[in-house]
Scaffold this motif. Structure first.
Motif, PDB file in Angstrom:
ATOM      1  N   GLU A  26       0.844  -1.197   0.000  1.00 44.35           N
ATOM      2  CA  GLU A  26       0.000   0.000   0.000  1.00 44.35           C
ATOM      3  C   GLU A  26       0.879   1.246   0.000  1.00 44.35           C
ATOM      4  N   LYS A  27       0.334   2.337  -0.542  1.00 45.13           N
ATOM      5  CA  LYS A  27       1.041   3.612  -0.498  1.00 45.13           C
ATOM      6  C   LYS A  27       0.719   4.310   0.825  1.00 45.13           C
ATOM      7  N   ALA A  28       1.740   4.679   1.566  1.00 47.21           N
ATOM      8  CA  ALA A  28       1.561   5.393   2.828  1.00 47.21           C
ATOM      9  C   ALA A  28       1.215   6.853   2.543  1.00 47.21           C
ATOM     10  N   PRO A  29       0.645   7.578   3.528  1.00 44.43           N
ATOM     11  CA  PRO A  29       0.315   8.994   3.316  1.00 44.43           C
ATOM     12  C   PRO A  29       1.496   9.852   2.874  1.00 44.43           C
ATOM     13  N   ASP A  30       2.724   9.467   3.277  1.00 47.46           N
ATOM     14  CA  ASP A  30       3.896  10.249   2.880  1.00 47.46           C
ATOM     15  C   ASP A  30       4.494   9.796   1.550  1.00 47.46           C
ATOM     16  N   ASP A  97      -0.388  -5.694  -5.185  1.00 45.18           N
ATOM     17  CA  ASP A  97       0.142  -4.324  -5.147  1.00 45.18           C
ATOM     18  C   ASP A  97      -1.021  -3.355  -5.349  1.00 45.18           C
ATOM     19  N   ARG A  98      -1.313  -2.542  -4.323  1.00 44.44           N
ATOM     20  CA  ARG A  98      -2.431  -1.607  -4.409  1.00 44.44           C
ATOM     21  C   ARG A  98      -1.945  -0.171  -4.259  1.00 44.44           C
ATOM     22  N   ARG A  99      -0.671   0.068  -4.554  1.00 45.39           N
ATOM     23  CA  ARG A  99      -0.118   1.411  -4.368  1.00 45.39           C
ATOM     24  C   ARG A  99      -0.696   2.431  -5.335  1.00 45.39           C
ATOM     25  N   GLU A 100      -1.202   1.956  -6.496  1.00 44.46           N
ATOM     26  CA  GLU A 100      -1.790   2.878  -7.472  1.00 44.46           C
ATOM     27  C   GLU A 100      -3.311   2.931  -7.372  1.00 44.46           C
ATOM     28  N   GLY A 101      -3.880   2.295  -6.355  1.00 46.24           N
ATOM     29  CA  GLY A 101      -5.326   2.337  -6.161  1.00 46.24           C
ATOM     30  C   GLY A 101      -5.999   1.022  -6.478  1.00 46.24           C
ATOM     31  N   GLU A 102      -5.783   0.497  -7.679  1.00 38.55           N
ATOM     32  CA  GLU A 102      -6.363  -0.788  -8.069  1.00 38.55           C
ATOM     33  C   GLU A 102      -5.449  -1.927  -7.655  1.00 38.55           C
ATOM     34  N   ARG A 103      -6.052  -3.077  -7.357  1.00 42.49           N
ATOM     35  CA  ARG A 103      -5.262  -4.253  -6.994  1.00 42.49           C
ATOM     36  C   ARG A 103      -4.568  -4.839  -8.232  1.00 42.49           C
TER      37      ARG A 103
END
Length: 318
Positions: A26-30, A97-103
């Motif tokens: 996941e992408k963290a807030p920072d 990997d959901r760092r860009e929003g989609e799984r």
């Protein structure tokens, strides 16, 4: 909602034939990357929401290898009681990997098929765990080969003989097998019905006809989720439509499992079918507002249930 004392919570049994170890990036807030490790598999996801809704959930499934040892620990940290059946092989797992929003799927390791002795042990342990339950919740395997489909026939038939209501969320061979044994509530998505050749299309008429056939085949009641459209149900000769508020979706995954858990929780509490539909739809609606499959807040689900509209549909047997 039920009080927190586990002695007063309704006992719910969950059949989880293929618990999974899940890893999600996941992408963290920072902007940095976070790594999340959680239990997975349909049985667990149904059980987690049932626990959130105030049930004393007992999950039975196969566990082996390093992934199995980790899974037992982290499932119990979620508040569920695990009745593990030891297996020679490790549990299945996946990395998303959901760092860009989609799984995005990076890896998917299917659980191996159980041996004959492991199947026998799983069936016996499941029956023993379910005997005191107010309701039994059956999830499907991650892969059709994980357990023989006929295991669902035997389990549903034996639970029915013991007077334990069965709420099943299935598709494919396990759905047909469970119907042979008999279920009290079958929950299925309209996509799975069409893919399995049990409904000709997603038209309302075709789905109503499919529900009648499913009842004839062994389901006392049928609930069909329809993605963004209102869910529909068939019970005691009546067709129902269930509409939830149009909330913003963060992640739709797990909504169906949450709905199944809500229906089961209402059954365990002795609620009417309409109220079970209402609680199930509320649990699904709350789930989509969050990241994480079959997660939510019991107070939010309770309040959301007041916003769910359940109405009769006109229909007739062909």
């Amino acid at each position: 909602m039920e009080p927190e004392n586990s002695a007063t919570k309704p006992y719910g049994f969950v059949f989880a034939p293929a618990p999974l170890l899940t890893v999600t990036l996941e992408k963290a807030p920072d902007g940095s990357t976070e790594l999340h490790v959680h239990p997975g598999g349909q049985g667990f996801w149904i059980g987690r929401m049932a626990s959130i809704l105030g049930m004393d959930v007992h999950l039975c499934g196969p566990f082996g290898g390093e992934s199995g040892s980790i899974l037992v620990d982290i499932i119990e940290r979620e508040g569920l009681t695990v009745h593990p059946v030891k297996t020679a092989s490790a549990n299945g797992s996946y990395i998303h990997d959901r760092r860009e929003g989609e799984r995005k799927e990076i890896a998917d390791i299917s659980p191996p098929a159980l041996t004959r002795h492991e199947i026998d042990d799983l069936f016996s342990a499941s029956l023993a765990s379910a005997m005191c339950a107010k309701v039994a919740m059956l999830g499907g395997p991650h892969h059709d080969a994980a357990v023989p489909a006929e295991m669902y026939t035997r389990l549903c038939a034996d639970l029915g003989a013991l007077g334990i209501p069965v709420v099943a969320d299935l598709s494919g061979p396990t759905l047909r097998a469970a119907l042979e044994g008999g279920v009290n509530v079958l929950k299925v998505s309209h996509e799975d019905l069409i893919e399995d050749g049990l409904a000709e299309s997603d038209s309302l008429d075709d789905l109503l006809e499919a529900m009648q056939r499913l009842q004839d085949d062994g389901a006392e009641s049928v609930v069909i989720s329809r993605a963004g459209d209102p869910a529909i149900a068939f019970d005691n000769g009546n067709f129902w439509e269930v509409e939830a508020p149009s909330v913003q979706t963060v992640d739709h995954h797990g909504a169906g499992d949450s709905m199944t858990a809500g229906i089961a929780a209402a059954y365990a509490a002795g609620e009417k079918f309409e109220d079970a539909l209402r609680l199930g739809a509320a649990a699904g609606a709350v789930n989509v507002t969050r990241r994480g499959l079959a997660t939510g807040n019991s107070a939010a689900v309770e309040k959301m249930s007041e916003k769910i509209e359940v109405r009769k549909l006109k229909g007739k047997r062909s």
